[in-house]
Write an enzyme that holds these catalytic residues in place. Structure first.
Site, short mmCIF file in Angstrom:
data_model
loop_
_atom_site.label_atom_id
_atom_site.label_comp_id
_atom_site.label_asym_id
_atom_site.label_seq_id
_atom_site.Cartn_x
_atom_site.Cartn_y
_atom_site.Cartn_z
N HIS A 152 0.83 -1.21 0.00
CA HIS A 152 0.00 0.00 0.00
C HIS A 152 0.87 1.25 0.00
O HIS A 152 0.61 2.20 -0.76
CB HIS A 152 -0.91 -0.04 1.23
CG HIS A 152 -1.70 1.20 1.46
ND1 HIS A 152 -3.02 1.35 1.04
CD2 HIS A 152 -1.39 2.38 2.07
CE1 HIS A 152 -3.46 2.54 1.38
NE2 HIS A 152 -2.49 3.19 2.01
N GLU A 153 1.89 1.26 0.84
CA GLU A 153 2.77 2.44 0.93
C GLU A 153 3.61 2.59 -0.35
O GLU A 153 3.82 3.71 -0.83
CB GLU A 153 3.67 2.35 2.16
CG GLU A 153 2.93 2.25 3.49
CD GLU A 153 1.94 3.38 3.72
OE1 GLU A 153 2.13 4.47 3.14
OE2 GLU A 153 0.96 3.17 4.46
N GLU A 196 -6.42 6.89 -1.11
CA GLU A 196 -6.27 5.67 -0.32
C GLU A 196 -6.87 4.46 -1.02
O GLU A 196 -6.31 3.36 -1.00
CB GLU A 196 -6.91 5.85 1.07
CG GLU A 196 -6.17 6.81 1.97
CD GLU A 196 -4.73 6.41 2.20
OE1 GLU A 196 -4.47 5.21 2.45
OE2 GLU A 196 -3.86 7.28 2.10
N HIS A 251 1.54 4.22 -2.93
CA HIS A 251 1.49 5.69 -2.75
C HIS A 251 2.66 6.35 -3.46
O HIS A 251 2.50 7.36 -4.14
CB HIS A 251 1.53 6.04 -1.27
CG HIS A 251 0.19 6.06 -0.59
ND1 HIS A 251 -0.87 6.80 -1.07
CD2 HIS A 251 -0.25 5.45 0.54
CE1 HIS A 251 -1.91 6.63 -0.27
NE2 HIS A 251 -1.56 5.82 0.71
#
Length: 291
Positions: A144-145, A224, A148
């Site tokens: 997930h990071e 997100e 980003h």
């Protein structure tokens, strides 16, 4: 959440400092010397708005390291740290970005990524995350990071914050000038902005700044969902990210976390400033996403 909250907080501080310096240098007096010069004000607002956002972006890594107490893993001290570094490396390669710095910080389950450039970012995970999740779930959170970073979310948020800063600086001074002109109508003292201008500008900077933060938070919530989908794509399956989200919410998949249940019933201003959507919405979005 740490990533965006720190960015917004740093941005507010930088813009405030720039505003104070500009006032001390007599910029406000220049802008209102012969009536309000809208062209000059717009240029000033753009410099202040994007200048503050860009400075915040450029210092985001050292600020995050300092504020969260991040310990950078230069040489892995144990098998867990070696696994974290290798996982970040593997996912960064899949996302086609440079190897980020990898760090650990003390605290409840959390993680963040930050940095001005895709190829020199920082990914940090908390001790609570490492102790409370399975490796598959941790890998999903790291994915997930990484998503980003690969999506350029920090740069995107910088541009959005710059636009909102410009709006705040410009509109607060236009209204401040109008208020000051009204309060000083009939006065022969036109030597520069009066107390009405300064008080109005300060108050409006704060009020409009909160309004701008709501807009920035709205954009953050939508990013997100994309990062969740990016993690699923990097891992090749959705379930690990869904399990990680469920774990973060203190629930089993399909159940609502108590905190979200309460917020959903009562609503409140907190939802407007939230940088992340409710966990059950994120899980539902992943469930409904194409395989």
């Amino acid at each position: 959440m740490k990533r965006i909250f720190l960015f917004i907080l740093t941005n507010i501080a930088v813009v405030a400092v720039l505003g104070i310096v500009a006032s001390l240098l007599g910029v406000n007096r220049f802008l209102t010397a012969n009536g309000l010069n809208l062209s000059a004000l717009l240029g000033f607002a753009l410099i202040m708005g994007f200048g503050g956002a860009i400075i915040s972006l450029l210092i985001s890594k050292p600020v995050a390291k300092w504020s969260a107490g991040v310990r950078i893993i230069n040489d892995a001290q144990n098998a867990d740290e070696a696994w974290i570094v290798e996982t970040v490396r593997k996912l960064a390669d899949k996302a086609q970005i440079g190897m980020p710095e990898v760090g650990i910080f003390e605290g409840a389950p959390n993680a963040f990524a930050t940095g001005a450039f895709k190829n020199s970012s920082l990914v940090a995970v908390s001790t609570g995350l490492l102790q409370g999740m399975t490796r598959e779930e941790i890998e999903a959170v790291i994915g997930h990071e990484i998503a980003h970073v690969a999506n350029g979310d920090m740069v995107t948020m910088t541009l959005i914050q710059g636009v909102m800063n410009t709006f705040v600086v410009f509109l607060s001074r236009v209204i401040g000038y109008a208020v000051d002109s009204f309060l000083r109508r009939g006065s022969d003292n036109n030597s520069g902005p009066g107390i009405g201008y300064y008080v109005s500008t300060i108050v409006l900077d704060i009020v409009l700044g909160f309004a701008a933060a709501i807009v920035v938070a709205w954009f953050s919530r939508h990013r997100e969902f994309r990062a969740d989908a990016g993690s699923a794509q990097l891992l090749g399956r959705k379930q690990p990210m869904m399990n990680a989200l469920a774990r973060l919410g203190g629930m089993q998949p399909g159940e609502l976390p108590k905190a979200v249940e309460a917020m959903g019933i009562t609503g409140g201003i907190g939802k407007w400033f939230a940088t992340h959507p409710p966990i059950e919405e994120r899980i539902a979005a992943l469930q409904n996403a194409p395989a």
